[in-house]
Scaffold this motif. Structure first.
Motif, PDB file in Angstrom:
ATOM      1  N   TRP A 188       3.584   1.418   8.752  1.00 30.52           N
ATOM      2  CA  TRP A 188       3.893   2.309   7.639  1.00 30.52           C
ATOM      3  C   TRP A 188       5.366   2.703   7.689  1.00 30.52           C
ATOM      4  O   TRP A 188       5.916   2.972   8.755  1.00 30.52           O
ATOM      5  CB  TRP A 188       3.029   3.564   7.706  1.00 30.52           C
ATOM      6  N   ASP A 202       0.850  -1.189   0.000  1.00 31.86           N
ATOM      7  CA  ASP A 202       0.000   0.000   0.000  1.00 31.86           C
ATOM      8  C   ASP A 202       0.887   1.240   0.000  1.00 31.86           C
ATOM      9  O   ASP A 202       1.954   1.248   0.619  1.00 31.86           O
ATOM     10  CB  ASP A 202      -0.883   0.031   1.243  1.00 31.86           C
ATOM     11  N   ARG A 212       4.920   3.685   2.685  1.00 24.46           N
ATOM     12  CA  ARG A 212       4.664   2.364   2.111  1.00 24.46           C
ATOM     13  C   ARG A 212       4.342   1.417   3.245  1.00 24.46           C
ATOM     14  O   ARG A 212       4.988   1.437   4.297  1.00 24.46           O
ATOM     15  CB  ARG A 212       5.895   1.863   1.360  1.00 24.46           C
ATOM     16  N   ARG A 213       3.301   0.589   3.029  1.00 21.66           N
ATOM     17  CA  ARG A 213       2.954  -0.443   4.005  1.00 21.66           C
ATOM     18  C   ARG A 213       3.102  -1.789   3.297  1.00 21.66           C
ATOM     19  O   ARG A 213       2.335  -2.098   2.380  1.00 21.66           O
ATOM     20  CB  ARG A 213       1.530  -0.256   4.522  1.00 21.66           C
ATOM     21  N   TYR A 217       0.757   5.571   0.669  1.00 22.01           N
ATOM     22  CA  TYR A 217       0.012   6.667   1.273  1.00 22.01           C
ATOM     23  C   TYR A 217       0.773   7.932   0.919  1.00 22.01           C
ATOM     24  O   TYR A 217       1.938   8.086   1.305  1.00 22.01           O
ATOM     25  CB  TYR A 217      -0.042   6.476   2.786  1.00 22.01           C
ATOM     26  N   VAL A 274      -2.492   9.644   9.646  1.00 19.33           N
ATOM     27  CA  VAL A 274      -2.461   8.474   8.775  1.00 19.33           C
ATOM     28  C   VAL A 274      -3.657   7.580   9.083  1.00 19.33           C
ATOM     29  O   VAL A 274      -3.876   7.205  10.236  1.00 19.33           O
ATOM     30  CB  VAL A 274      -1.145   7.690   8.960  1.00 19.33           C
ATOM     31  N   GLN A 275      -4.428   7.268   8.064  1.00 18.75           N
ATOM     32  CA  GLN A 275      -5.594   6.409   8.217  1.00 18.75           C
ATOM     33  C   GLN A 275      -5.151   4.949   8.296  1.00 18.75           C
ATOM     34  O   GLN A 275      -4.059   4.604   7.869  1.00 18.75           O
ATOM     35  CB  GLN A 275      -6.546   6.612   7.039  1.00 18.75           C
ATOM     36  N   GLU A 276      -6.000   4.098   8.823  1.00 17.98           N
ATOM     37  CA  GLU A 276      -5.713   2.661   8.957  1.00 17.98           C
ATOM     38  C   GLU A 276      -4.407   2.437   9.710  1.00 17.98           C
ATOM     39  O   GLU A 276      -3.605   1.576   9.363  1.00 17.98           O
ATOM     40  CB  GLU A 276      -5.662   1.986   7.591  1.00 17.98           C
ATOM     41  N   TRP A 277      -4.205   3.233  10.770  1.00 17.81           N
ATOM     42  CA  TRP A 277      -2.959   3.161  11.512  1.00 17.81           C
ATOM     43  C   TRP A 277      -2.719   1.785  12.125  1.00 17.81           C
ATOM     44  O   TRP A 277      -1.617   1.265  12.088  1.00 17.81           O
ATOM     45  CB  TRP A 277      -2.937   4.226  12.606  1.00 17.81           C
TER      46      TRP A 277
END
Length: 71
Positions: A28, A4, A67-68, A6, A20-23
């Motif tokens: 991340w 992912d 980047r996740r 961001y 940051v969403q979906e922490w």
């Protein structure tokens, strides 16, 4: 099955704080921060900096890319 990304863009002349969403879902990594001096603005693969909090300060007129990794 890709990682992912961001992307945070600050076109303003002052720093801005982004949440940051979906922490809680995975970690991340900071890959790009154009407010930093070169060569520290782009991380080499495997040398990305892990975020410790869900807040990222983005410098004036700069871009941060996170980047996740996907498991």
């Amino acid at each position: 099955d890709d990682d992912d990304l961001y992307v945070m863009i600050n076109a303003w002349w002052n720093p801005l704080r982004f949440a940051v969403q979906e922490w809680g879902v995975g970690g991340w990594l900071r890959v790009v921060d154009t407010a930093r001096e070169s060569p520290g603005d782009i991380a080499e693969p495997g040398e990305e900096i892990a975020l410790e909090t869900p807040e990222v300060f983005v410098g004036p007129r700069s871009v941060v890319v996170l980047r996740r990794p996907r498991a």
